[in-house]
Enzyme design. Structure first.
Site, mmCIF file in Angstrom:
data_model
loop_
_atom_site.group_PDB
_atom_site.id
_atom_site.type_symbol
_atom_site.label_atom_id
_atom_site.label_comp_id
_atom_site.label_asym_id
_atom_site.label_seq_id
_atom_site.Cartn_x
_atom_site.Cartn_y
_atom_site.Cartn_z
ATOM 1 C CE LYS A 44 1.887 6.559 -6.112
ATOM 2 N NZ LYS A 44 1.016 7.709 -6.374
ATOM 3 C CG ASP A 76 7.827 5.804 -7.970
ATOM 4 O OD1 ASP A 76 7.783 6.850 -8.655
ATOM 5 O OD2 ASP A 76 7.805 5.817 -6.731
ATOM 6 C CG HIS A 77 5.142 8.811 -12.664
ATOM 7 N ND1 HIS A 77 4.338 8.744 -11.555
ATOM 8 C CD2 HIS A 77 5.287 10.126 -12.923
ATOM 9 C CE1 HIS A 77 4.022 9.972 -11.181
ATOM 10 N NE2 HIS A 77 4.590 10.831 -11.990
ATOM 11 C CD GLU A 90 1.169 16.940 -7.093
ATOM 12 O OE1 GLU A 90 0.656 16.729 -8.199
ATOM 13 O OE2 GLU A 90 0.953 16.246 -6.097
ATOM 14 C CG HIS A 149 6.234 9.716 -6.553
ATOM 15 N ND1 HIS A 149 6.240 8.586 -7.334
ATOM 16 C CD2 HIS A 149 5.010 10.280 -6.742
ATOM 17 C CE1 HIS A 149 5.084 8.481 -7.966
ATOM 18 N NE2 HIS A 149 4.321 9.487 -7.616
ATOM 19 C CE LYS A 156 -2.379 15.544 -4.821
ATOM 20 N NZ LYS A 156 -1.867 15.299 -6.172
HETATM 21 P P1 NDP Z 1 -9.565 4.797 -12.458
HETATM 22 O O1 NDP Z 1 -10.333 5.023 -11.207
HETATM 23 O O2 NDP Z 1 -9.809 5.658 -13.634
HETATM 24 O O3 NDP Z 1 -9.736 3.258 -12.790
HETATM 25 C C1 NDP Z 1 -9.272 2.618 -13.947
HETATM 26 C C2 NDP Z 1 -10.308 1.659 -14.427
HETATM 27 O O4 NDP Z 1 -10.475 0.621 -13.488
HETATM 28 C C3 NDP Z 1 -11.662 2.305 -14.574
HETATM 29 O O5 NDP Z 1 -11.801 2.864 -15.852
HETATM 30 C C4 NDP Z 1 -12.607 1.174 -14.328
HETATM 31 O O6 NDP Z 1 -12.902 0.544 -15.546
HETATM 32 C C5 NDP Z 1 -11.832 0.206 -13.497
HETATM 33 N N1 NDP Z 1 -12.386 0.199 -12.137
HETATM 34 C C6 NDP Z 1 -12.753 1.257 -11.389
HETATM 35 N N2 NDP Z 1 -13.198 0.851 -10.194
HETATM 36 C C7 NDP Z 1 -13.128 -0.479 -10.183
HETATM 37 C C8 NDP Z 1 -13.438 -1.473 -9.241
HETATM 38 N N3 NDP Z 1 -13.928 -1.172 -8.040
HETATM 39 N N4 NDP Z 1 -13.227 -2.751 -9.558
HETATM 40 C C9 NDP Z 1 -12.736 -3.081 -10.757
HETATM 41 N N5 NDP Z 1 -12.428 -2.166 -11.703
HETATM 42 C C10 NDP Z 1 -12.617 -0.888 -11.429
HETATM 43 O O7 NDP Z 1 -8.044 4.808 -12.025
HETATM 44 P P2 NDP Z 1 -6.822 5.519 -12.726
HETATM 45 O O8 NDP Z 1 -6.849 5.245 -14.170
HETATM 46 O O9 NDP Z 1 -6.738 6.900 -12.230
HETATM 47 O O10 NDP Z 1 -5.601 4.737 -12.044
HETATM 48 C C11 NDP Z 1 -5.309 3.403 -12.378
HETATM 49 C C12 NDP Z 1 -4.179 2.927 -11.486
HETATM 50 O O11 NDP Z 1 -3.057 3.744 -11.708
HETATM 51 C C13 NDP Z 1 -4.487 3.047 -10.006
HETATM 52 O O12 NDP Z 1 -3.883 1.973 -9.345
HETATM 53 C C14 NDP Z 1 -3.835 4.345 -9.601
HETATM 54 O O13 NDP Z 1 -3.475 4.343 -8.244
HETATM 55 C C15 NDP Z 1 -2.623 4.344 -10.506
HETATM 56 N N6 NDP Z 1 -2.138 5.695 -10.794
HETATM 57 C C16 NDP Z 1 -2.931 6.594 -11.442
HETATM 58 C C17 NDP Z 1 -2.461 7.859 -11.727
HETATM 59 C C18 NDP Z 1 -3.300 8.848 -12.466
HETATM 60 O O14 NDP Z 1 -2.775 9.932 -12.757
HETATM 61 N N7 NDP Z 1 -4.530 8.532 -12.822
HETATM 62 C C19 NDP Z 1 -1.096 8.282 -11.329
HETATM 63 C C20 NDP Z 1 -0.338 7.248 -10.668
HETATM 64 C C21 NDP Z 1 -0.859 6.000 -10.423
HETATM 65 P P3 NDP Z 1 -14.238 -0.243 -15.773
HETATM 66 O O15 NDP Z 1 -15.301 0.349 -14.886
HETATM 67 O O16 NDP Z 1 -14.497 -0.039 -17.221
HETATM 68 O O17 NDP Z 1 -13.891 -1.635 -15.405
HETATM 69 C C1 BG6 Z 2 1.009 10.507 -8.652
HETATM 70 C C2 BG6 Z 2 0.106 10.932 -7.530
HETATM 71 O O1 BG6 Z 2 1.689 9.337 -8.314
HETATM 72 O O2 BG6 Z 2 1.963 11.538 -8.890
HETATM 73 C C3 BG6 Z 2 -0.574 12.241 -7.862
HETATM 74 O O3 BG6 Z 2 -0.871 9.929 -7.315
HETATM 75 C C4 BG6 Z 2 0.443 13.292 -8.217
HETATM 76 O O4 BG6 Z 2 -1.352 12.683 -6.756
HETATM 77 C C5 BG6 Z 2 1.389 12.765 -9.281
HETATM 78 O O5 BG6 Z 2 -0.244 14.435 -8.696
HETATM 79 C C6 BG6 Z 2 2.531 13.742 -9.499
HETATM 80 O O6 BG6 Z 2 3.259 13.330 -10.614
HETATM 81 P P1 BG6 Z 2 4.120 14.384 -11.455
HETATM 82 O O7 BG6 Z 2 4.790 13.562 -12.482
HETATM 83 O O8 BG6 Z 2 3.146 15.385 -11.988
HETATM 84 O O9 BG6 Z 2 5.053 15.003 -10.467
#
Ligand code: NDP
Ligand code: BG6
Length: 503
Positions: free
Chosen positions: A162, A191-192, A230, A254, A354
């Site tokens: 998502k 959607d976790h 949160e 969610h 938040k």
């Molecule tokens: P990050 O910003 O950490 O990105 C993940 C990886 O994607 C990076 O390590 C990078 O790897 C690569 N990346 C970053 N920017 C770009 C770009 N512009 N183009 C191509 N690759 C890129 O994201 P998250 O790990 O936080 O999230 C990943 C996905 O999961 C997202 O779609 C996010 O919305 C979703 N998500 C995340 C949550 C969280 O808690 N983090 C919760 C719910 C959903 P590299 O530079 O090595 O290629």
């Molecule tokens: C993610 C949101 O999907 O859910 C975050 O991108 C949020 O902003 C998170 O903090 C909340 O998840 P949980 O499992 O901690 O309620």
């Protein structure tokens, strides 16, 4: 292949992934480190991942296989020997997500794993990259023939994180691109929240009991409150959050999932189609707000500095990656109405934010008042409305609130709680959301993933709100970090003669 349904599967803990490789795009990122790798480690330590399973990480960061393996071990340092052994098989492919060379090396890694680990030419691709890259990665999978199993394999699936689109049009455009490459049956939109035990318990509570369903309707329920609060701020995700805001980040996905499980009709069968058909029907019954009513039916706000759980908290505009003049909302409250026989006239109030006083997610069904209260006002001073509260997190459980006589010579009634606590009732360990969902994706059960028409309907509900908010003059209220949002959110209920619960 058989598709055992997790909601019916008696031997749940014995579910084991079939031979396959999980390909994680964005494997160097936050989600991979904090959620995916620890979830895999838990699956490995309870022997749900066979030796014919492995992982290939793909990202632009120049990591070697060994560096990726180290990261995997560090993500779950205490996971034990099964995880240690599994990590040793992991591969890493560094490169741009749309470059043929990256995919040539990915094919090579996959072929090697098929040969050496017996991964059976089966693939689950996980898109853990920023949402702006989903379309391009999916197209690259298609262009490089990874949208179908390799020779001898049985499946190729894609799990998409998502947010799925940033409004109705972009979600439809993404869906068009994804469907050009994968069939809907191969697509697992995650959607976790659907992996959370208590969200699934909504189904058990409603449909395994004879006592709740008869009162689960407009005749007995006064209104519904859904709270996703949160205590945390945006942490290190300020630049992501700036583009999202609370409505896109939490409500569109969610909250809509929890809402649909709360309002849906009993499904004919507890399988993916039965449940998802009813969920989408429930969402279709939600009244789409007229843009002219958005001002009165919704509240958006942003946090200023304050105190949360005894610690000072900076204001949103001072967070890293946030524009000092940002108008992104970190809090939303809204009222939705539902146009069907079961729920007509029962408003659903939603709030999420938040930097609220604490982390709590709950659904509260608040029941009608008794037709006549045969007590003096002073005797009933401590009496609140009857409510059934489903606590999704933390302290997962269910609370029934009802009136009881206060012990003593005088006659007074007060609201008391009857609590069911998951932790106290069951010895079994609760599976983490990602653990459950990853295993479902490996096994091929889409029940707890979101179907295309569900995403579409959820966006149809949110789109007019976003559209109206985009107007420059749309108000953005303020609240101090550590409070339950702005006064406007209280007024949203007070004007209907109601109040937010104190969760
Ligand atoms: P990050 O910003 O950490 O990105 C993940 C990886 O994607 C990076 O390590 C990078 O790897 C690569 N990346 C970053 N920017 C770009 C770009 N512009 N183009 C191509 N690759 C890129 O994201 P998250 O790990 O936080 O999230 C990943 C996905 O999961 C997202 O779609 C996010 O919305 C979703 N998500 C995340 C949550 C969280 O808690 N983090 C919760 C719910 C959903 P590299 O530079 O090595 O290629
Ligand atoms: C993610 C949101 O999907 O859910 C975050 O991108 C949020 O902003 C998170 O903090 C909340 O998840 P949980 O499992 O901690 O309620």
């Amino acid at each position: 292949m058989t598709n055992p349904n997790p909601l019916l599967d008696e031997a749940d803990r014995e579910r084991v992934a079939p031979p396959c490789v999980l390909v994680v795009f964005g494997a160097s990122g936050d989600l991979a480190a904090r959620k995916l790798l620890p979830a895999l480690a838990r699956l490995a330590s309870r022997h749900a991942l066979p030796s014919s399973f492995s992982v290939v990480g793909v990202a632009r960061s120049e990591l070697s296989d060994d560096e990726f393996r180290d990261r995997a071990r560090k993500a779950a340092p205490d996971a034990g020997p099964a995880w240690e052994e599994l990590c040793g098989s992991f591969r890493f492919v560094a490169g741009e997500y749309d470059h043929p060379d990256t995919f040539a090396r990915l094919h090579e890694a996959l072929d090697t794993l098929d040969r050496e680990r017996g991964t059976g030419a089966n693939r689950v691709h996980y898109l853990a990259t920023p949402p702006s890259t989903f379309g391009e990665v999916v197209e690259a999978l298609g262009a490089n023939d990874l949208n179908r199993p390799a020779t001898g394999g049985q499946f190729a699936r894609v799990v998409i994180e998502k947010p799925y689109g940033r409004d109705l049009d972009s979600a439809r455009e993404l869906d068009r691109r994804v469907h050009a490459v994968f069939d809907e049956s191969q697509i697992y939109r995650i959607d976790h929240y659907l992996g959370k035990e208590t969200v699934q318990n909504l189904l058990a509570l409603r449909f395994a009991n004879a006592i709740f369903e008869p009162i689960w309707n407009r005749r007995y329920v006064d209104h519904v409150q859904i709270t996703v609060a949160e205590a945390l701020g945006v942490e290190h995700r300020g630049s992501f959050y700036e583009q999202a805001g609370a409505l896109r980040d939490i409500v569109q996905n969610h909250v809509m999932q929890v809402l649909s499980l709360t309002l849906m009709e009993p499904p004919a069968t507890m399988d993916a189609q039965g449940i998802r058909d009813e969920k989408v029907k429930a969402l279709r019954a939600v009244e789409i707000l007229d843009p002219l009513d958005v001002g009165t039916e919704t509240v958006r706000a942003q946090y200023d500095a304050g105190w949360v759980e005894g610690e000072p908290a900076a204001g949103y505009r001072s967070e890293d990656g946030v524009d000092p003049e940002s108008r992104t909302e970190t809090f939303v409250a809204l009222r939705l109405d539902v146009d069907n026989w079961r729920w007509a006239g029962v408003p659903v109030y939603i709030r999420t934010g938040k930097r609220l006083p604490k982390r709590v997610t709950e659904v509260a069904m608040q029941f009608n008042a008794v037709p006549h209260l045969p007590f003096l006002a002073r005797q009933a001073r401590g009496l609140g409305p009857n409510a059934l509260v489903l606590r999704i997190q933390p302290d997962e459980g269910i609370t029934l609130r009802f009136g009881a006589k206060v012990p003593g010579q005088s006659f007074a009634v007060r609201t008391v709680s009857m609590d069911f606590l998951y932790g106290a009732a069951f010895a079994e360990e609760t599976a983490e959301a990602y653990e459950r969902l990853l295993l479902d994706a490996f096994i091929g059960d889409p029940t707890l993933f979101i179907r295309s028409d569900e995403v579409d309907q959820a966006w149809r509900i949110c789109d007019p709100i976003l559209g109206a908010w985009q107007q420059d003059e749309s108000p953005l209220a303020r609240y101090a970090a550590g409070t339950w949002g702005p006064k406007d959110a209280d007024r949203l209920l007070e004007r209907d003669g109601r109040h937010w619960r104190n969760p």
